[in-house]
Design an enzyme around this catalytic site. Structure first.
Site, PDB file in Angstrom:
ATOM      1  N   PRO A 227       0.832  -1.212   0.000  1.00 48.76           N
ATOM      2  CA  PRO A 227       0.000   0.000   0.000  1.00 48.76           C
ATOM      3  C   PRO A 227       0.861   1.255   0.000  1.00 48.76           C
ATOM      4  O   PRO A 227       1.704   1.443   0.872  1.00 48.76           O
ATOM      5  CB  PRO A 227      -0.802  -0.128   1.301  1.00 48.76           C
ATOM      6  CG  PRO A 227       0.045  -0.991   2.187  1.00 48.76           C
ATOM      7  CD  PRO A 227       0.761  -1.938   1.281  1.00 48.76           C
TER       8      PRO A 227
ATOM      9  N   ALA B 256       0.303   5.490  -0.609  1.00 50.22           N
ATOM     10  CA  ALA B 256      -0.699   6.543  -0.738  1.00 50.22           C
ATOM     11  C   ALA B 256      -0.450   7.414  -1.968  1.00 50.22           C
ATOM     12  O   ALA B 256       0.671   7.491  -2.487  1.00 50.22           O
ATOM     13  CB  ALA B 256      -0.698   7.412   0.516  1.00 50.22           C
TER      14      ALA B 256
ATOM     15  N   SER C 101      -4.020   1.478  -0.750  1.00 44.59           N
ATOM     16  CA  SER C 101      -3.923   2.354   0.419  1.00 44.59           C
ATOM     17  C   SER C 101      -5.255   3.036   0.701  1.00 44.59           C
ATOM     18  O   SER C 101      -5.964   3.459  -0.219  1.00 44.59           O
ATOM     19  CB  SER C 101      -2.845   3.413   0.184  1.00 44.59           C
ATOM     20  OG  SER C 101      -2.876   4.405   1.200  1.00 44.59           O
TER      21      SER C 101
ATOM     22  N   HIS D 154       7.610   0.047   8.096  1.00 44.55           N
ATOM     23  CA  HIS D 154       7.008   1.150   7.345  1.00 44.55           C
ATOM     24  C   HIS D 154       7.997   1.727   6.337  1.00 44.55           C
ATOM     25  O   HIS D 154       7.982   2.926   6.027  1.00 44.55           O
ATOM     26  CB  HIS D 154       6.530   2.249   8.293  1.00 44.55           C
ATOM     27  CG  HIS D 154       5.257   2.914   7.873  1.00 44.55           C
ATOM     28  ND1 HIS D 154       4.023   2.520   8.345  1.00 44.55           N
ATOM     29  CD2 HIS D 154       5.003   3.935   7.005  1.00 44.55           C
ATOM     30  CE1 HIS D 154       3.085   3.278   7.809  1.00 44.55           C
ATOM     31  NE2 HIS D 154       3.658   4.142   6.981  1.00 44.55           N
TER      32      HIS D 154
ATOM     33  N   GLY E 116      12.925  -3.336   1.636  1.00 41.72           N
ATOM     34  CA  GLY E 116      14.240  -3.668   1.096  1.00 41.72           C
ATOM     35  C   GLY E 116      14.261  -4.656  -0.046  1.00 41.72           C
ATOM     36  O   GLY E 116      15.335  -4.994  -0.535  1.00 41.72           O
TER      37      GLY E 116
END
Length: 373
Positions: free
Chosen positions: A90, A92, A119, A267, A300
């Site tokens: 997700p 934004a 998102s 995150h 990563g």
């Protein structure tokens, strides 16, 4: 004034041969502040860098003369069969990267036989994304202070055909985004989180001298806890995954609370800096979950070998974030499809050269240990 500096590539040049090759053309096409928002991280970007370097410290063990006939990269998640374990994470406001935004990304994921996590802060309505792309969609959710609005979002996701909810639990407040501050990022008025239209805003809060800007604010008072997870689970028929877990105790508690899956994530380094790399946190979470629910991870992933290493350490699938946005910005839907194709092809090569016919064959035995030398 447009925030796009160049139009997307009409053709993908032969010089783009791996995920990293999309970053430079993406950066050339997006205004500096928008790039800082899309690609930046918290504070000194140490977690972002560690997500990448931790994969490089892991080495694979080649195996020879293995039987490879009938091999495949298919995986089943919550009753849906996917062609590969590469989910779009997700992200934004994807219209900041390309005018077609989330619809382009969803079309590419669908064309490659994969799934996309939309998102909550998408710049396209969930209904429009679902109508444009036949592939499976999941919906990412924050449990908002406006619980009635949160539940309405859940119902919209259900009615649009989303097959799972992914609740972000590691960002009750935003991280310290110095990259965005230095670049002076301001969201263009032409791009907005359209699924949040009609939400009740939090009351304004200005910290008085000597007062905490966070802990005395309405945001802190409304931050969700385990009770809100129980509330959500009781109000949806969809499987609920908790995204943003690094500590094994949190993973175990999530499973006990009824979560259908765990996403090991920091995150993308965008909330709290100096966190461990997700690939390093993954094994302890897998042990704590003990096979009761699927464990996914993000952070990563840049190569098919990274995907294989995550699977070897117990992940059922992985989510791809920044590379998707780079490909989207550079070349739209064809770019995202090309990116996913390259990563899947690299995964297949890695599997073949380590003797894996199926994803289930990837175990810790694929990882080189010094004692083997």
């Amino acid at each position: 004034m447009s925030h796009f500096l160049k139009p997307p590539l009409e053709r993908i040049p032969p010089s783009i041969v791996c995920a990293a090759d999309y970053e430079a053309p993406a950066r050339e096409r997006i205004e500096k502040g928008v790039w800082a928002y899309l690609n930046g991280a918290a504070a000194d970007s140490l977690t972002l860098a560690e997500n990448l370097t931790a994969f490089r410290r892991l080495r694979l063990v080649p195996r020879v003369l293995a039987e490879l006939e009938g091999g495949h990269t298919g995986v089943e998640l919550f009753g849906t069969r996917l062609a590969h374990p590469l989910l779009v994470a997700p992200v934004a406001l994807q219209k900041l990267a390309h005018p077609d935004g989330e619809i382009a990304t969803a079309m590419a994921a669908s064309a490659l036989g994969g799934a996309m996590v939309v998102s909550m802060e998408a710049s396209t309505k969930i209904e429009d994304i679902a109508a444009a792309a036949p592939g499976p969609l999941w919906f990412q959710l924050h449990i908002l202070p406006d619980r009635e609005f949160t539940l309405a979002l859940v119902r919209r996701a259900e009615e649009a055909g989303c097959r799972a909810l992914v609740v972000t639990v590691d960002a009750p407040v935003s991280g310290v985004r110095n990259d965005e501050q230095r670049a002076g990022f301001v969201r263009p008025s032409s791009v907005a989180p359209v699924n949040l239209e009609g939400m009740k805003p939090l009351p304004p809060h200005i910290a008085a001298p000597g007062e905490s800007a966070i802990f005395s604010s309405p945001l802190a008072a409304a931050a969700p806890g385990w009770a809100e997870i129980a509330w959500l689970l009781s109000n949806t028929r969809l499987p609920v995954l908790l995204k943003g877990i690094l500590h094994p105790a949190d993973a175990a508690r999530a499973v006990e609370a009824g979560a259908a899956g765990i996403v090991v994530s920091n995150h993308g380094g965008r909330t709290l800096d100096t966190l461990p790399a997700t690939i390093e946190a993954l094994p302890a979470v897998v042990r704590a979950v003990a096979g009761r629910v699927p464990v996914l991870m993000d952070g990563g992933i840049r190569r098919g070998t990274d995907v294989l290493k995550a699977l070897a350490l117990g992940a059922k699938a992985v989510m791809i974030g920044r590379p998707v946005i780079h490909a989207l910005a550079a070349a739209g839907a064809p770019g995202v499809a090309h990116l996913l194709h390259m990563l899947r092809a690299e995964l297949e090569v890695s599997m073949a050269l380590t003797g894996c016919r199926r994803l289930e064959d990837a175990t810790e035995a694929l990882l080189w240990r010094d004692a083997q030398a």
